[in-house]
Design a protein around this motif. Structure first.
Motif, PDB file in Angstrom:
ATOM      1  N   ALA A  71       0.867  -1.267  -0.019  1.00 30.37           N
ATOM      2  CA  ALA A  71      -0.044  -0.124   0.148  1.00 30.37           C
ATOM      3  C   ALA A  71       0.882   1.266   0.089  1.00 30.37           C
ATOM      4  N   ASP A  72       2.181   1.210   0.597  1.00 27.98           N
ATOM      5  CA  ASP A  72       2.775   2.230   0.827  1.00 27.98           C
ATOM      6  C   ASP A  72       4.015   2.733  -0.193  1.00 27.98           C
ATOM      7  N   ALA A  73       3.851   1.739  -1.476  1.00 27.65           N
ATOM      8  CA  ALA A  73       4.863   1.740  -2.339  1.00 27.65           C
ATOM      9  C   ALA A  73       4.794   2.909  -3.247  1.00 27.65           C
ATOM     10  N   GLY A  74       6.056   2.907  -3.987  1.00 31.55           N
ATOM     11  CA  GLY A  74       6.094   4.151  -4.788  1.00 31.55           C
ATOM     12  C   GLY A  74       5.458   3.737  -6.292  1.00 31.55           C
ATOM     13  N   VAL A  75       6.011   4.677  -7.321  1.00 29.20           N
ATOM     14  CA  VAL A  75       5.180   4.585  -8.652  1.00 29.20           C
ATOM     15  C   VAL A  75       5.641   2.940  -9.242  1.00 29.20           C
ATOM     16  N   ARG A  76       6.929   2.637  -8.850  1.00 33.34           N
ATOM     17  CA  ARG A  76       7.433   1.521  -9.505  1.00 33.34           C
ATOM     18  C   ARG A  76       7.220   0.447  -8.277  1.00 33.34           C
ATOM     19  N   ALA A  77       5.911  -0.219  -8.175  1.00 31.11           N
ATOM     20  CA  ALA A  77       5.630  -0.762  -7.136  1.00 31.11           C
ATOM     21  C   ALA A  77       5.988  -2.302  -7.390  1.00 31.11           C
ATOM     22  N   THR A  78       5.819  -2.878  -8.600  1.00 32.67           N
ATOM     23  CA  THR A  78       6.271  -4.258  -8.927  1.00 32.67           C
ATOM     24  C   THR A  78       7.004  -4.013 -10.155  1.00 32.67           C
ATOM     25  N   LEU A  79       7.429  -5.359 -10.723  1.00 30.15           N
ATOM     26  CA  LEU A  79       7.749  -5.416 -12.191  1.00 30.15           C
ATOM     27  C   LEU A  79       7.359  -7.014 -12.536  1.00 30.15           C
ATOM     28  N   PRO A  80       6.816  -6.774 -13.890  1.00 29.79           N
ATOM     29  CA  PRO A  80       6.216  -8.136 -14.509  1.00 29.79           C
ATOM     30  C   PRO A  80       7.447  -9.292 -15.003  1.00 29.79           C
ATOM     31  N   GLY A  81       6.861 -10.481 -15.371  1.00 32.78           N
ATOM     32  CA  GLY A  81       7.490 -11.206 -15.863  1.00 32.78           C
ATOM     33  C   GLY A  81       8.345 -12.176 -14.994  1.00 32.78           C
ATOM     34  N   GLU A  82       8.487 -13.351 -15.441  1.00 31.40           N
ATOM     35  CA  GLU A  82       9.178 -14.392 -14.261  1.00 31.40           C
ATOM     36  C   GLU A  82      10.736 -14.222 -14.400  1.00 31.40           C
ATOM     37  N   ILE A  83      11.142 -13.932 -15.458  1.00 28.65           N
ATOM     38  CA  ILE A  83      12.793 -13.800 -15.845  1.00 28.65           C
ATOM     39  C   ILE A  83      13.100 -12.341 -16.489  1.00 28.65           C
ATOM     40  N   CYS A  84      14.177 -11.796 -16.126  1.00 29.68           N
ATOM     41  CA  CYS A  84      14.757 -10.579 -16.664  1.00 29.68           C
ATOM     42  C   CYS A  84      15.930 -11.070 -17.329  1.00 29.68           C
TER      43      CYS A  84
END
Length: 442
Positions: A349-362
C-alpha cells in the motif's frame, strides 16, 4: 560564456575546453560520448541549489548524475548542465532503527561493508560500483529482491532540490505525492541530495555459484527453468553465460575461459539451500562456491566489471525463455537471466510508482565493442536476441534501458497521468532531465 555570473560554489563549473573537461564528462559505457553545455560537481546541497538556479538563468536543463551508469538514456545534452553529485558522500548507519542515510554520490561499496559489521544487508544490485541513488530511483533489483522487493520501496525519505532551487525533504507524511513519484520515476523531479532507506537483519546466508562448461549451457538453462515455479521467495538465482577476458580483474581460474554459471543467494539454512539446488548439482558443476557467508559477499557475487568499458546492451522482462534460439547468440560477451517473481510481483500500500515488475525472468545481453566492425556484429547479435524474446515479453526494467525512450511505456496509464501531473506541480518548465523522460502535464 557565463562564468562571470557563476554562483558561489564549493566546487565550480567545467566548460568544454577547460582542463579536466574530458575526465568530468566521462561515462561508464565508453561507446557513449557525453557533450553537455557544462558540468558542475557540487559538494553540498546548497551548491546543488545554486547550480540549479544558475542553469535556469542560463536557459539550460539539468541532468543529475553520479557514476554515469545507464547514462545513454539521457540522450542529447547540448543544452544541459550535467550536475554530478559524486561529491555528496555522507554515510550514516543507524543499526537500531535499521536505517541508512547516504549522500547522493555514494556508491554501494561504501555501504555494504558498514552494514555487514552490524549483521545487516541492503537491497543492492549486482555491482558495488553503482550509485545508491540512481539505482534506487529507478527501481533496484538484486539478490534479496524476491524476498523483500525493490530498493525503491525500501526508501523511507528523500532530500532534493526542486526547480525553484528550494531544498525539500519528502516522505510518506511530507510531499507524499512527490515521494511516490520519485520511487521509480527517476531524476525527473529534482536533484536528489540524500536519501534514507531501510535495511534487513542478515548475519549470514547461503550463497555462491555453480560453474559449468559453456557447452553445458542448454542443460543448465533447461534444469533451471524447470525449477523456477517451485523455488521459495527466500532464494534468488541467476544464470550467467559469459566469456571472460584474460585480464587481471577476472579471477585467475576464469581468465580467458567461458562458463555457464548459476549464482544464488538463499535466506535460509545451508541444508535447505543445498536441496533446492540439487537438480543443478546433479549436472556435475566443475566448481561449486556455495557456502554460508556474510552478506558482504553478495556485493561481488555477480563478478561485474568495475572499470568502464565499451559495450551495447539489451534486456527484456519475459515469461519464458526460448533456450535453443538464445544459445545461437553464443558470440555475445554475456547473457544473463535473473529469476523475478516473489515480492517483485506483490505491491504494498505504501509503495512508490515502481511498485512491481512483470515477468518471471529478466533476460539481459551485452556485447563488448572494440571497433566499428565488432560494434556492428554486436548490434546484429543483440537484434537477434531481441527477436527471439519478443513473443515472450512482459515488459521492461527501466534501469537497464540504455537509450532515450518514451516514458509512458513503463507505467500503467493512470500512474503515467499522475506522474505528469506531479511533474507539472514541481517542474512545470521541464528543467530536469531523467533517464526516463516524464513531460509535465499540459
Amino acid at each position: 560564456m557565463l562564468s562571470a555570473t557563476l554562483p558561489s560554489l564549493s566546487a565550480g563549473f567545467v566548460y568544454p575546453g577547460d582542463p579536466g573537461w574530458d575526465e568530468a564528462r566521462s561515462a561508464f559505457n565508453l561507446t557513449l560520448d557525453q557533450h553537455p553545455a557544462a558540468i558542475t560537481l557540487p559538494v553540498t546541497a546548497r551548491d546543488v541549489a545554486a547550480a540549479v538556479r544558475y542553469a535556469r538563468a542560463a536557459g539550460w536543463r539539468v541532468a543529475p548524475q553520479s557514476t554515469a551508469h545507464n547514462q545513454g538514456a539521457l540522450g542529447d545534452l547540448s543544452d544541459t548542465l550535467l550536475l554530478n553529485v559524486q561529491g555528496l558522500q555522507d554515510v550514516h548507519v543507524d543499526p537500531g532503527a535499521l536505517r541508512v542515510r547516504v549522500g547522493a554520490g555514494v556508491r554501494w561499496e561504501r555501504v555494504v561493508g558498514r552494514l555487514n559489521a552490524y549483521g545487516l544487508a541492503a537491497l543492492h544490485g549486482s555491482s558495488p560500483d553503482v550509485g545508491v541513488t540512481g539505482y534506487s530511483l529507478g527501481g533496484g533489483i538484486g539478490w534479496l529482491s524476491r524476498r523483500y522487493g525493490m530498493q525503491a520501496n525500501a526508501v523511507t525519505a528523500i532530500e532534493l532540490v526542486t526547480a525553484d532551487g528550494a531544498l525539500v525533504r519528502c516522505d510518506h507524511a511530507h510531499h507524499a505525492d512527490l515521494f511516490w513519484a520519485l520511487r521509480g520515476g527517476g531524476g525527473n523531479f529534482g536533484v536528489v541530495t540524500a536519501l534514507e532507506f531501510a535495511v534487513h537483519p542478515v548475519d549470514e546466508l547461503y550463497a555462491g555459484a555453480l560453474f559449468f562448461p559453456y557447452e553445458r549451457a542448454a542443460d543448465v538453462l533447461h534444469a533451471w527453468t524447470r525449477m523456477l515455479p517451485h523455488l521459495p521467495d527466500a532464494l534468488m538465482t541467476w544464470v550467467t553465460l559469459g566469456h571472460f577476458p584474460p585480464i587481471p580483474d577476472v579471477p585467475a581460474f576464469a581468465r580467458g575461459r567461458s562458463f555457464a554459471i548459476v549464482q544464488g543467494a538463499f535466506l535460509g539454512a545451508e541444508g535447505d539451500g543445498w536441496e533446492l539446488l540439487r537438480p543443478l548439482r546433479e549436472l556435475g558443476p566443475i566448481r561449486d562456491t556455495f557456502a554460508n557467508v556474510p552478506p558482504i559477499v553478495l556485493a561481488d557475487l555477480a563478478m561485474d566489471p568495475l572499470d568502464p568499458l565499451p559495450f551495447h546492451l539489451t534486456h527484456h522482462l519475459v515469461d519464458a525463455l526460448p533456450i535453443e534460439a538464445l544459445l545461437q547468440r553464443s558470440d555475445l560477451s554475456l547473457m544473463q537471466f535473473r529469476h523475478m517473481g516473489g515480492a517483485l510481483h506483490r505491491a504494498t500500500a505504501d509503495a512508490g510508482v515502481r511498485a512491481t515488475l512483470p515477468g518471471e525472468i529478466c533476460a539481459m545481453a551485452l556485447g563488448v565493442v572494440m571497433d566499428e566492425d565488432s560494434g556492428r556484429a554486436v548490434r546484429r547479435s543483440l537484434d537477434a536476441f531481441d527477436a527471439a524474446l519478443q513473443p515472450y515479453r512482459a515488459g521492461d526494467y527501466p534501469n537497464f534501458v540504455e537509450e532515450p525512450s518514451d516514458g509512458s511505456r513503463y507505467f500503467a496509464p493512470e500512474d503515467w497521468q499522475r506522474l505528469r501531473a506531479i511533474k507539472r506541480d514541481y517542474d512545470p518548465t521541464d528543467v530536469f532531465a531523467g533517464n526516463i523522460r516524464i513531460a509535465p502535464a499540459s
